[in-house]
Design an enzyme around this catalytic site. Structure first.
Site, mmCIF file in Angstrom:
data_model
loop_
_atom_site.group_PDB
_atom_site.id
_atom_site.type_symbol
_atom_site.label_atom_id
_atom_site.label_comp_id
_atom_site.label_asym_id
_atom_site.label_seq_id
_atom_site.Cartn_x
_atom_site.Cartn_y
_atom_site.Cartn_z
ATOM 1 N N TRP A 99 25.912 61.979 -14.250
ATOM 2 C CA TRP A 99 27.146 61.761 -13.472
ATOM 3 C C TRP A 99 28.112 62.909 -13.680
ATOM 4 O O TRP A 99 28.708 63.413 -12.728
ATOM 5 C CB TRP A 99 27.786 60.422 -13.822
ATOM 6 N N ASP A 166 36.155 59.611 -15.743
ATOM 7 C CA ASP A 166 35.285 58.696 -15.014
ATOM 8 C C ASP A 166 35.009 57.512 -15.950
ATOM 9 O O ASP A 166 34.325 57.663 -16.956
ATOM 10 C CB ASP A 166 33.981 59.426 -14.645
ATOM 11 N N LYS A 190 30.139 48.223 -11.812
ATOM 12 C CA LYS A 190 29.583 48.093 -13.156
ATOM 13 C C LYS A 190 30.278 46.997 -13.971
ATOM 14 O O LYS A 190 29.646 46.321 -14.733
ATOM 15 C CB LYS A 190 29.685 49.419 -13.915
HETATM 16 C C1 LIG Z 1 27.398 54.480 -11.445
HETATM 17 C C2 LIG Z 1 28.216 55.619 -11.885
HETATM 18 C C3 LIG Z 1 28.726 56.567 -10.989
HETATM 19 C C4 LIG Z 1 28.403 56.555 -9.507
HETATM 20 O O1 LIG Z 1 29.107 55.588 -8.873
HETATM 21 P P1 LIG Z 1 29.008 55.409 -7.273
HETATM 22 O O2 LIG Z 1 30.054 54.375 -7.033
HETATM 23 O O3 LIG Z 1 27.610 54.937 -6.985
HETATM 24 O O4 LIG Z 1 29.292 56.701 -6.633
HETATM 25 C C5 LIG Z 1 29.528 57.570 -11.485
HETATM 26 N N1 LIG Z 1 29.813 57.659 -12.787
HETATM 27 C C6 LIG Z 1 29.331 56.768 -13.694
HETATM 28 C C7 LIG Z 1 29.684 56.907 -15.132
HETATM 29 C C8 LIG Z 1 28.517 55.720 -13.262
HETATM 30 O O5 LIG Z 1 28.050 54.837 -14.140
#
Ligand SMILES: *Cc1c(COP(=O)(O)O)cnc(C)c1O
Length: 356
Positions: A99, A166, A190
């Site tokens: 990511w 993030d 998540k």
């Molecule tokens: C799942 C995830 C993403 C991607 O998220 P999307 O909403 O599918 O774009 C980005 N960063 C982390 C840490 C993730 O777990």
């Protein structure tokens, strides 16, 4: 048989969230209409988005000056929006996995990217520490929980430049000091809601400092000014997110969640360490995620890998297969996962050990 949902995302939600969403799909806020079919400009939905925004900031403990907006496009869209909103010439990134690497790739479209630290040398199975952050960066970007590898930065670092994080997979899992961040963002799927909404928490006075032309949808100020209603928001998903936040508040908030998460993860890591068949993917305890617990087969028992997955699946365990870049297994233990599910998994691991 009761299923235990260890999926990495979209992932387990509180029963409360699912039940309340079902009710709103049948009859939303006494309107006699489904939330699937009401206007986002209705007063009933406006009340939802206002409450979701204020509760989000309340649960985070955000000080004055921070705003939250709910947008579409996933965390992946933010990878490109962040540099457009914050990068004048140069930004720093800590590369802790797939990511983070994707975020770096997008940032490079808009300016110079400094690789401040990386854990790539060991397939991202640790959190880099002891690096120096250059003071001439427009911002530093980090990923607090690396969903794929099971590493997590569980503290709020001191950063001499605006810090962007993030937090897709560990939002609301522990108390954080929001004042240390310029921006916190993530996909909701998540730890918060079904897939379809992205949260962006941003310190408002840091916006509007770049010279480039920003399309309306890219400029965070557009969404702040319009209360996440510049365009049609994902109404149902935001409703579900609000229900999860109400559940979270009712449980006692992020402090209580953190305690429960530490307990759950402790039970599982202890078993991985004890059980002769398995080894943890992340060796340093302080780097181990409380949200995504990754483990692999002990090399002496490698031939058992596929049998364990079937064995566990037959006993009601869902979503345990590890990401292809790590292999083995990943048990995601998000806020909504009850302790009983972790205990059930431990029992299955012990049963498997006895039979081999
Ligand atoms: C799942 C995830 C993403 C991607 O998220 P999307 O909403 O599918 O774009 C980005 N960063 C982390 C840490 C993730 O777990």
């Amino acid at each position: 048989m009761k299923k235990h949902n260890f999926s990495a995302g979209p992932s387990i939600l509180p029963e409360f969230t699912i039940e309340e969403t079902i009710k709103a799909i049948q009859n939303f806020a006494g309107t006699g209409l489904s939330i699937l079919e009401v206007s986002h400009r209705s007063k009933e939905f406006e009340a939802v988005i206002e409450e979701a925004s204020s509760l989000f900031l309340e649960l985070l403990g955000a000080p004055a000056g921070y705003k939250v907006v709910f947008v579409g496009g996933g965390a992946s869209t933010q990878f490109a929006y962040i540099p457009q909103n914050f990068m004048k010439t140069k930004a720093g990134y800590v590369n802790t996995g797939v990511w983070a690497s994707k975020a770096i790739k997008e940032a490079k479209l808009f300016g110079e990217v400094v690789d401040v630290a990386s854990s790539k040398d060991k397939n991202f199975n640790y959190i880099p520490r002891g690096y120096t952050i250059p003071t001439d960066l427009d911002y530093l970007h980090i990923t607090t929980n690396n969903t794929i590898y099971g590493t997590e930065l569980k503290t709020d670092i001191d950063c001499p430049v605006p810090l962007v994080a993030d937090m897709s997979s560990d939002i609301f899992s522990r108390p954080i000091d929001v004042s240390k961040y310029a921006m916190i963002y993530g996909g909701a799927q998540k730890n918060l809601a079904p897939a379809g909404v992205t949260f962006v928490v941003v310190k408002e006075d840091l916006l509007g400092k770049v010279d480039r032309v920003l399309p309306s949808m890219v400029d965070y100020r557009t969404h702040i000014e319009n209360g996440s209603m510049f365009n049609t928001p994902p109404c149902v998903i935001i409703y579900s997110a609000l229900m999860t936040m109400k559940w979270l508040k009712n449980m006692g908030g992020v402090e209580v969640m953190q305690r429960k998460n530490i307990e759950k993860a402790g039970i599982l890591y202890n078993e991985i360490e004890r059980n002769k068949l398995f080894v943890p993917n992340v060796s340093l305890e302080e780097d181990r995620s409380l949200m995504n617990i990754t483990f692999v087969m002990n090399p002496d028992y490698m031939e058992l890998e596929k049998y364990f997955l079937t064995f566990a699946t037959n006993r009601g365990m869902d979503g345990l297969k590890g990401h292809r870049s790590v292999g083995g297994f990943r048990a995601s233990t998000y806020n909504a996962l009850p302790r009983e599910s972790v205990e059930a998994l431990v029992a299955v691991m012990q049963e498997f050990e006895r039979s081999h």
